[in-house]
Design an enzyme around this catalytic site. Structure first.
Site, mmCIF file in Angstrom:
data_model
loop_
_atom_site.group_PDB
_atom_site.id
_atom_site.type_symbol
_atom_site.label_atom_id
_atom_site.label_comp_id
_atom_site.label_asym_id
_atom_site.label_seq_id
_atom_site.Cartn_x
_atom_site.Cartn_y
_atom_site.Cartn_z
ATOM 1 N N ARG A 199 51.566 55.068 30.668
ATOM 2 C CA ARG A 199 52.608 54.997 29.645
ATOM 3 C C ARG A 199 52.852 56.389 29.069
ATOM 4 N NH1 ARG A 199 51.069 52.994 25.400
ATOM 5 N NH2 ARG A 199 48.953 52.360 25.901
ATOM 6 N N TYR B 112 56.400 52.961 36.438
ATOM 7 C CA TYR B 112 55.035 52.503 36.218
ATOM 8 C C TYR B 112 54.880 51.479 35.100
ATOM 9 C CZ TYR B 112 50.022 52.675 36.442
ATOM 10 O OH TYR B 112 48.712 52.330 36.616
ATOM 11 N N LYS C 59 55.078 45.645 27.219
ATOM 12 C CA LYS C 59 54.900 46.362 25.948
ATOM 13 C C LYS C 59 56.231 46.512 25.193
ATOM 14 C CE LYS C 59 50.507 47.114 26.877
ATOM 15 N NZ LYS C 59 49.468 46.282 26.229
ATOM 16 N N HIS D 175 48.858 42.606 20.029
ATOM 17 C CA HIS D 175 48.121 43.144 21.175
ATOM 18 C C HIS D 175 46.745 42.479 21.206
ATOM 19 C CE1 HIS D 175 46.648 47.090 23.334
ATOM 20 N NE2 HIS D 175 47.006 46.179 24.202
ATOM 21 N N SER E 124 43.287 49.789 23.604
ATOM 22 C CA SER E 124 43.165 49.916 25.057
ATOM 23 C C SER E 124 41.780 50.433 25.436
ATOM 24 C CB SER E 124 44.212 50.885 25.587
ATOM 25 O OG SER E 124 45.418 50.205 25.771
ATOM 26 N N CYS F 171 38.984 48.957 25.264
ATOM 27 C CA CYS F 171 37.897 48.535 24.374
ATOM 28 C C CYS F 171 37.472 47.102 24.660
ATOM 29 C CB CYS F 171 38.302 48.712 22.923
ATOM 30 S SG CYS F 171 38.430 50.445 22.452
ATOM 31 N N ASP G 68 45.968 40.231 26.975
ATOM 32 C CA ASP G 68 46.596 41.439 26.423
ATOM 33 C C ASP G 68 47.539 41.186 25.242
ATOM 34 O OD1 ASP G 68 46.728 44.355 26.842
ATOM 35 O OD2 ASP G 68 48.845 44.016 27.283
ATOM 36 N N ARG H 232 45.537 49.995 38.552
ATOM 37 C CA ARG H 232 45.655 48.633 38.021
ATOM 38 C C ARG H 232 45.750 47.572 39.115
ATOM 39 N NH1 ARG H 232 46.207 48.043 32.090
ATOM 40 N NH2 ARG H 232 46.218 50.192 31.384
HETATM 41 P P1 GTP Z 1 44.198 47.369 28.003
HETATM 42 O O1 GTP Z 1 44.310 46.397 29.123
HETATM 43 O O2 GTP Z 1 44.543 48.783 28.407
HETATM 44 O O3 GTP Z 1 44.953 46.969 26.764
HETATM 45 O O4 GTP Z 1 42.633 47.476 27.564
HETATM 46 P P2 GTP Z 1 41.504 46.357 27.448
HETATM 47 O O5 GTP Z 1 41.203 46.159 25.995
HETATM 48 O O6 GTP Z 1 41.791 45.152 28.263
HETATM 49 O O7 GTP Z 1 40.279 47.146 28.042
HETATM 50 P P3 GTP Z 1 39.288 46.752 29.191
HETATM 51 O O8 GTP Z 1 38.752 45.354 29.060
HETATM 52 O O9 GTP Z 1 39.889 47.139 30.491
HETATM 53 O O10 GTP Z 1 38.140 47.803 28.741
HETATM 54 C C1 GTP Z 1 37.087 47.933 29.524
HETATM 55 C C2 GTP Z 1 36.151 48.996 28.976
HETATM 56 O O11 GTP Z 1 35.375 48.476 27.918
HETATM 57 C C3 GTP Z 1 35.181 49.375 30.073
HETATM 58 O O12 GTP Z 1 34.796 50.713 29.909
HETATM 59 C C4 GTP Z 1 34.014 48.419 29.799
HETATM 60 O O13 GTP Z 1 32.842 48.883 30.348
HETATM 61 C C5 GTP Z 1 33.996 48.401 28.292
HETATM 62 N N1 GTP Z 1 33.407 47.169 27.731
HETATM 63 C C6 GTP Z 1 33.969 45.951 27.680
HETATM 64 N N2 GTP Z 1 33.146 45.062 27.055
HETATM 65 C C7 GTP Z 1 32.057 45.776 26.692
HETATM 66 C C8 GTP Z 1 30.859 45.440 25.988
HETATM 67 O O14 GTP Z 1 30.637 44.312 25.551
HETATM 68 N N3 GTP Z 1 29.947 46.444 25.798
HETATM 69 C C9 GTP Z 1 30.168 47.709 26.250
HETATM 70 N N4 GTP Z 1 29.238 48.625 26.027
HETATM 71 N N5 GTP Z 1 31.282 48.056 26.915
HETATM 72 C C10 GTP Z 1 32.213 47.114 27.130
HETATM 73 MN MN MN Z 2 43.315 44.672 29.627
HETATM 74 MN MN MN Z 3 47.093 46.502 26.451
#
Ligand code: GTP
Ligand code: MN
Ligand code: MN
Length: 619
Positions: free
Chosen positions: A90, A233, A242, A262, A284, A286, A309, A401
């Protein structure tokens, strides 16, 4: 130029005996003709969302080298797309909110005068589709005809976008019928900005991933329009996601009394068989997709996926808050998605998946960092070059992705397409915080919960952690997605709380990312997060104890089930430690952060800040 009403859909349905030709809706036809007169495509294709149409487009893209077919033995009906190296994410600095007044966009958005922007866009889109077909893509966000759902039409010159929209939304003919019946719909226009015929009629050949160095992602909140140029993209080009489901929908939600967020959505079933629904906003990267697909480690509990999402939430007839996932697919980050971290996602993408910018294995399957523990000896990287573990660069782009239908998720909830949504019992706000923020805290009230959401911040793992100065604010995880003034958005949340009253969901702050003195995560996370969900559900049931702290209600000693986890007493103490001095320092930063919004910050949030300071000093 001739604008014909020839359509791939017509062709395909003719082959099976049908005769559909787009729509009879005069307003839609007039708009499509108007955009065609501006962008000057070779032809107009009215998409019908059929499998034949998708197959035909796929065949064309394969022939043009725009998709690579994966080995069907490993990954049936799946494809790899490689983008231009300059079109991989983005583009927030080229994302504009063009409300009439600048204050309505607020200090956290890029504002442009709508009249000036329209002039600029007219110039940019003039002839931008020359030599290409222009696809008309009708879509529904949310189940067709659902009362939280919304309709839209995306005009695009990218077949990749058509295929992706077919996965990510309910796309097809049925939407034309609803539009013809008078349902409102949102206009969205997208061009990759790579015409195949220049101003004097010279043709040029196409490239694998057409795009333009100049990009515009423009939202007109007042007229509910979206114009996107120069990128093919994800979030830039799939305008239902979004641009519509968050930026434009947040404005519609403000005006109409609902919420566009979100947030992931899950259904939790307790060992007693009682079902609860939880929404959660994390910035994102997290862990939304992770929590959405969580597999509980505690016996008897079940978690099922509704969305990963975006959530749209609206008060129902019974006064409770109901939510839908407006999307029909997952557009998930590939790197880090593996058998150990997210087995559900890995199972979801068994086939019928479009991969973008991942690496290609020699056996014709895909790979990315974190998919498997063992690293293949040879790959073709996301840019099409030979790659070995010695190459010293990632094989898959960090923002690569997968695009896959939600229905393929093995733990999709039975009510994920419920027309009227699911009733929400709890809302979670989280971020990546190495310090300060405890594993879980319950808000004392809705307003306190809104304060928690408004003050979400995340620390980046690369940066020096632990100092409050490192905070990156991402209120409600909506910083790049709120279509209007962020402070007004907080005010809208406060108002929604008044409306919901006693029936408002409980609000929690969670943090899976707190670190110990040695820099490692204190909490095991992932599947073990089910223990936190258990405490939350028991709180909702009124069956778990909590203790008051200045920042909210924390699990009482013994109330959070940590049996079987290898956690020392010291670790548990660190997980829940509320340190007065650093929290007071955070209050100062929050005051500074709020200041940029001036008097638009809701009084309720200033009161929450004052109350937090008071409790920190006196409790
Ligand atoms: P978008 O799709 O971009 O909106 O982001 P998202 O919130 O879906 O993020 P995603 O689930 O792809 O984030 C994954 C990241 O968070 C990776 O680095 C994982 O390892 C980390 N992660 C997810 N859950 C945990 C957790 O419970 N503990 C830790 N330490 N890391 C976590
Ligand atoms: Mn996601
Ligand atoms: Mn997102």
């Amino acid at each position: 130029m001739t604008i014909s009403d020839f359509s791939i859909g017509t062709d395909a349905s003719a082959a099976v005996g049908g005769t559909r030709r787009g729509t009879t809706d005069p307003e839609l036809i007039a708009w499509v003709n108007e955009i065609a007169a501006l962008t000057k495509p070779d032809e107009i294709v009215w998409c019908d969302g059929s499998q034949q149409e998708a197959d035909l487009l796929t065949k064309q893209m394969l022939a043009e080298g725009k998709l690579i077919k994966l080995n069907p033995e490993w990954r049936p009906n799946s494809f790899l797309a490689r983008t231009d190296p300059g079109d991989v994410a983005r583009v927030e600095d080229r994302t504009f909110i063009c409300s009439t007044y600048e204050e309505d966009a607020g200090p956290t958005n890029n504002w442009r005068d709508p009249h000036a922007m329209r002039e600029e866009l007219t110039h940019v889109f003039d002839g931008s589709m020359k030599g290409r077909p222009m696809y008309v893509v009708p879509f529904s966000m949310g189940p067709l005809g659902g009362h939280i759902s919304q309709l839209g039409v995306e005009i695009t010159d990218s077949p990749y976008v058509v295929l992706s929209m077919g996965i990510m939304t309910r796309m097809g003919d049925a939407v034309y019928r609803l539009i013809e019946a008078g349902e409102p719909w949102v206009q969205t226009v997208h061009s990759v900005g790579y015409p195949l015929v220049d101003g004097v009629g010279h043709r040029r050949s196409d490239v694998e991933w057409p795009c333009n160095e100049t990009k515009y992602i423009v939202q007109f909140p007042d007229s509910r329009e979206i114009w996107s140029y120069g990128s093919g993209y994800g979030g830039n080009a799939l305008l239902a996601k979004k641009s519509f489901a968050l930026r434009i929908a947040s404005v519609m939600a403000r005006d109409e009394g609902w919420l566009a967020e979100h947030m992931l959505l899950i259904k939790i079933t307790s060992p007693e068989g009682r079902a609860y629904h939880v929404a959660a906003a994390f910035p994102s990267a997290c862990g939304k997709t992770n929590l959405a697909m969580l597999r509980p480690t505690i016996p008897g509990w079940k978690v099922e996926t509704i969305g990963d999402d975006i959530a749209w939430m609206r008060p129902g007839d019974d006064g409770r808050l109901y939510a839908i996932n407006p999307e029909a697919g997952f557009f998930g980050v590939a790197p880090g998605t593996g058998e150990t971290t997210n087995p559900t996602a890995v199972q979801t993408i068994w086939g019928n998946t479009i991969f973008t910018n991942v690496a290609l294995r020699d056996d014709g399957d895909v790979w990315w960092e974190g998919l498997t523990d063992d690293v293949p000896a040879h790959l073709i990287d996301w840019q099409g070059n030979d790659w070995t573990p010695a190459s010293g660069r990632p094989a898959a782009h960090p923002n690569s992705r997968f695009t896959v239908a939600a229905a393929q998720c093995p733990q999709i909830a039975d009510d994920w397409e419920a027309h009227d949504g699911v009733p929400i019992d709890a809302i979670l706000f989280g971020g990546r915080r190495a310090t300060n923020v405890p594993l879980v805290a319950e808000a004392r009230s809705w307003k306190h919960g809104v304060f928690m959401g408004a003050t979400i911040s995340s620390e980046q793992t690369a940066a020096a952690e632990g100092t409050v100065g490192e905070l990156r604010r991402d209120p409600f995880a909506m910083l790049p997605f709120c279509g209007y003034n962020m402070a007004d958005y907080w005010g809208h949340w406060v108002k929604m709380g008044r409306l919901l009253g006693e029936k408002a969901p409980k609000i929690y702050q969670v943090n899976w990312f707190r670190k110990g003195h040695d820099g490692s995560f204190l909490w095991p996370g992932f599947g073990e997060n089910s223990r936190v969900l258990e405490w939350i559900v028991r709180r909702v049931e009124g069956a778990a104890d909590a203790v008051e702290t200045p920042i909210g209600l924390l699990p009482a000693p013994g109330a959070l089930d940590i049996a079987g986890l290898d956690l020392s007493d010291d670790t548990v103490e660190q997980l829940f430690d509320v340190h007065r001095e650093t929290w007071l320092a955070e209050c100062d930063l929050t005051e500074e952060y709020f200041a940029q919004f001036g008097d638009r910050v809701p009084a309720a949030l200033n009161a929450e800040l004052a109350s937090l300071r008071y409790h920190l000093k006196h409790q």
